[in-house]
Design an enzyme around this catalytic site. Structure first.
Site, PDB file in Angstrom:
ATOM      1  CG  HIS A 129      -1.862  -1.044   1.095  1.00 46.30           C
ATOM      2  ND1 HIS A 129      -2.589  -1.640   2.240  1.00 46.30           N
ATOM      3  CD2 HIS A 129      -2.905  -1.498   0.055  1.00 46.30           C
ATOM      4  CE1 HIS A 129      -3.589  -2.390   1.794  1.00 46.30           C
ATOM      5  NE2 HIS A 129      -3.760  -2.275   0.562  1.00 46.30           N
ATOM      6  CE  LYS A 177       2.582   2.014  -3.978  1.00 50.72           C
ATOM      7  NZ  LYS A 177       2.050   0.763  -3.888  1.00 50.72           N
ATOM      8  N   GLY A 222       1.675  -2.552 -10.067  1.00 51.15           N
ATOM      9  CA  GLY A 222       1.969  -1.120 -10.481  1.00 51.15           C
ATOM     10  C   GLY A 222       3.219  -0.425 -10.040  1.00 51.15           C
ATOM     11  N   GLY A 250      -2.507  -1.802  -8.162  1.00 52.84           N
ATOM     12  CA  GLY A 250      -3.748  -2.595  -7.512  1.00 52.84           C
ATOM     13  C   GLY A 250      -5.116  -2.270  -7.714  1.00 52.84           C
ATOM     14  CG  ASP A 309      -4.853  -5.479  -5.454  1.00 52.37           C
ATOM     15  OD1 ASP A 309      -3.785  -5.467  -5.430  1.00 52.37           O
ATOM     16  OD2 ASP A 309      -5.633  -4.594  -4.940  1.00 52.37           O
ATOM     17  CG  ASP A 322      -1.939   2.036   6.011  1.00 51.94           C
ATOM     18  OD1 ASP A 322      -1.610   2.114   7.120  1.00 51.94           O
ATOM     19  OD2 ASP A 322      -1.921   3.154   5.268  1.00 51.94           O
ATOM     20  CG  HIS A 340      -7.488  -1.663  -3.923  1.00 55.83           C
ATOM     21  ND1 HIS A 340      -7.208  -0.229  -3.179  1.00 55.83           N
ATOM     22  CD2 HIS A 340      -6.587  -2.386  -3.680  1.00 55.83           C
ATOM     23  CE1 HIS A 340      -6.216  -0.719  -2.951  1.00 55.83           C
ATOM     24  NE2 HIS A 340      -5.690  -1.879  -3.139  1.00 55.83           N
ATOM     25  CG  ASP A 390     -10.065  -5.564  -5.606  1.00 55.81           C
ATOM     26  OD1 ASP A 390     -10.895  -6.227  -5.875  1.00 55.81           O
ATOM     27  OD2 ASP A 390      -9.774  -4.401  -6.126  1.00 55.81           O
ATOM     28  NE  ARG A 442     -12.845 -17.448  -0.392  1.00 61.56           N
ATOM     29  CZ  ARG A 442     -12.664 -18.166  -1.428  1.00 61.56           C
ATOM     30  NH1 ARG A 442     -11.962 -17.717  -2.411  1.00 61.56           N
ATOM     31  NH2 ARG A 442     -13.260 -19.227  -1.427  1.00 61.56           N
TER      32      ARG A 442
END
Length: 151
Positions: free
Chosen positions: A12, A16, A39, A66, A71, A91, A98, A101, A107
């Site tokens: 996130h 970064k 990205g 993402g 994602d 974060d 998102h 995502d 999961r």
């Protein structure tokens, strides 16, 4: 899982800098492996390798950002067996547009028994494990009953 791992790297925005520092510190251990990044994270990881190991920088696979589908691209790679380890610096203090995502990636890692590290400490433990440099056969979960259920 072969000795050469496919490693997904995601971070996130607020994490970064942590990812860049982590990659900078561990670039020698990461070099032999296949790196797949979303990205902006991919661009930043590429910059680290351009400074440290320029020949490796062009090998980094960069997906979309993402929130723009990266994602889901990473999730597809996990579901199709093309990611062995996911390092995802999340974060926890910022709402993500998102978020669904992100939960889907977590999961999928559980469904397919993919190693996932969401903190720098966990990533340090993963990359320093003797299993990181060896072939490893994760226990697979048999979903036959689910797939053949009567609906």
């Amino acid at each position: 899982m072969k000795k050469i791992k496919s490693i997904g790297l995601v971070a996130h925005d607020a994490r970064k800098r942590d990812m860049v520092e982590w990659v900078e510190f561990n670039y020698k251990r990461l070099m032999p492996h296949k790196l797949i990044c979303t990205g902006t994270t991919g661009r930043l990881v590429e910059e680290v390798f351009l400074r440290r190991e320029p020949d490796k920088a062009s090998d980094i696979i960069k997906l979309k950002s993402g929130p723009l589908g990266g994602d889901q691209q990473m999730g597809s790679l996990i579901a199709s067996g093309h990611v062995d380890i996911l390092i995802f610096f999340i974060d926890p203090m910022t709402t993500q547009p998102h978020d669904v995502d992100i939960k889907a990636l977590e999961r999928l890692c559980s469904v397919y028994n993919v190693v996932i590290a969401c903190t720098r400490s966990t990533a340090d433990f993963v990359i320093s494990s003797h299993l990181f440099e060896e072939d490893y056969e994760p226990v697979t979960i048999d979903y036959t009953n689910y797939l053949t259920r009567n609906v």
